[in-house]
Write a protein that holds these residues in place. Structure first.
Motif, PDB file in Angstrom:
ATOM      1  N   CYS A  19       0.838  -1.215   0.000  1.00  0.00           N
ATOM      2  CA  CYS A  19       0.000   0.000   0.000  1.00  0.00           C
ATOM      3  C   CYS A  19       0.870   1.261   0.000  1.00  0.00           C
ATOM      4  O   CYS A  19       0.636   2.203   0.766  1.00  0.00           O
ATOM      5  CB  CYS A  19      -0.945   0.047   1.205  1.00  0.00           C
ATOM      6  SG  CYS A  19      -1.952  -1.408   1.386  1.00  0.00           S
ATOM      7  N   SER A  41      -1.925   2.941  -2.745  1.00  0.00           N
ATOM      8  CA  SER A  41      -1.987   3.081  -1.284  1.00  0.00           C
ATOM      9  C   SER A  41      -3.251   2.503  -0.668  1.00  0.00           C
ATOM     10  O   SER A  41      -3.368   2.446   0.547  1.00  0.00           O
ATOM     11  CB  SER A  41      -1.893   4.554  -0.893  1.00  0.00           C
ATOM     12  OG  SER A  41      -3.090   5.214  -1.281  1.00  0.00           O
ATOM     13  N   CYS A  42      -4.202   2.108  -1.493  1.00  0.00           N
ATOM     14  CA  CYS A  42      -5.506   1.685  -0.963  1.00  0.00           C
ATOM     15  C   CYS A  42      -5.339   0.571   0.054  1.00  0.00           C
ATOM     16  O   CYS A  42      -4.634  -0.402  -0.162  1.00  0.00           O
ATOM     17  CB  CYS A  42      -6.437   1.230  -2.076  1.00  0.00           C
ATOM     18  SG  CYS A  42      -8.117   0.935  -1.458  1.00  0.00           S
ATOM     19  N   LYS A  43      -6.052   0.745   1.185  1.00  0.00           N
ATOM     20  CA  LYS A  43      -5.924  -0.227   2.269  1.00  0.00           C
ATOM     21  C   LYS A  43      -6.944  -1.371   2.130  1.00  0.00           C
ATOM     22  O   LYS A  43      -7.137  -2.138   3.063  1.00  0.00           O
ATOM     23  CB  LYS A  43      -6.127   0.474   3.616  1.00  0.00           C
ATOM     24  CG  LYS A  43      -5.077   1.511   3.955  1.00  0.00           C
ATOM     25  CD  LYS A  43      -3.813   0.873   4.531  1.00  0.00           C
ATOM     26  CE  LYS A  43      -2.882   1.893   5.171  1.00  0.00           C
ATOM     27  NZ  LYS A  43      -2.293   2.840   4.207  1.00  0.00           N
ATOM     28  N   THR A  46      -5.697  -7.084   0.120  1.00  0.00           N
ATOM     29  CA  THR A  46      -4.682  -7.341  -0.911  1.00  0.00           C
ATOM     30  C   THR A  46      -5.202  -8.370  -1.921  1.00  0.00           C
ATOM     31  O   THR A  46      -5.649  -9.445  -1.535  1.00  0.00           O
ATOM     32  CB  THR A  46      -3.386  -7.886  -0.259  1.00  0.00           C
ATOM     33  OG1 THR A  46      -2.975  -6.964   0.734  1.00  0.00           O
ATOM     34  CG2 THR A  46      -2.285  -8.053  -1.290  1.00  0.00           C
ATOM     35  N   CYS A  72     -10.634   4.482  -2.172  1.00  0.00           N
ATOM     36  CA  CYS A  72      -9.462   5.322  -2.496  1.00  0.00           C
ATOM     37  C   CYS A  72      -9.718   6.277  -3.657  1.00  0.00           C
ATOM     38  O   CYS A  72      -8.867   7.097  -3.983  1.00  0.00           O
ATOM     39  CB  CYS A  72      -8.238   4.445  -2.774  1.00  0.00           C
ATOM     40  SG  CYS A  72      -8.420   3.403  -4.234  1.00  0.00           S
TER      41      CYS A  72
END
Ligand SMILES: [Zn+2]
Length: 194
Positions: A19, A41-43, A46, A72
């Motif tokens: 991320c 960077s999106c949380k 995965t 995001c």
């Protein structure tokens, strides 16, 4: 674009898994199974390696049939979408535009629409400074500038940058530079005339 092509697939995969916000705006990853695309960077969860494809342009991901992630917001033309970040940016802007005045946290907080306590904590978390420290920094930076570029004496400079008491200007200046305003002025002139 050339520099975009320099990012290898391995690098993109690693940025996706970790991320890594440094790659935001440089590429987007799309997930076949969900039909959604994201910023690096999106949380969000995965994705599996085999389901991921990469795009350098959000428009191309949309053309390929992917929908922007709601978390995001890769479709927005800003480097990174973060609603709290706009509070930070607004706070900085208010301070930078008003540091010459006697401004208070409570007024800034009400301008950006949160409580002073919350703003203080959020701002410190994100920037490492409290709004008060940030204000002081803006004032001292400007004071240094004025001391070196104008004929104003240090008292006048203190008032110009928003201090209502000269002793608080001196203390703040000393905290930041280790010198009094006049020492700073003298020091700089000496070292630059050598
Ligand atoms: Zn996302």
């Amino acid at each position: 674009m050339l520099d975009q092509n320099k990012i290898s697939k391995d690098t993109m995969w690693e940025a996706t898994v970790t991320c890594n916000p440094e790659y935001d705006g440089k590429f987007f990853y799309a997930i076949k199974t969900t039909g959604i695309f994201c910023r690096p960077s999106c949380k969000s969860k995965t994705p599996k390696y085999k389901n991921v494809s990469y795009f350098f342009d959000a428009a191309n991901a949309q053309k390929a049939g992917y929908r922007p992630c709601k978390r995001c917001r890769p479709d927005l033309k800003i480097k990174k979408y973060d609603p709290l970040e706009s509070i930070i940016e607004d706070t900085k802007r208010i301070i930078e535009n008003n540091y010459r005045k006697n401004i208070h946290l409570i007024d800034i907080a009400s301008d950006v629409g949160v409580s002073p306590f919350y703003l203080n904590r959020l701002f410190k978390d994100r920037t490492g400074y409290t709004p008060r420290m940030f204000l002081e920094k803006a004032r001292i930076e400007q004071a240094k500038e004025l001391l070196l570029t104008t004929t104003l004496n240090s008292t006048e400079v203190g008032y110009q940058v928003g201090y209502i008491s000269i002793s608080s200007f001196y203390n703040a200046f000393k905290r930041s530079t280790g010198l009094t305003p006049s020492q700073f002025q003298a020091n700089y002139v000496e070292t630059t005339t050598e």
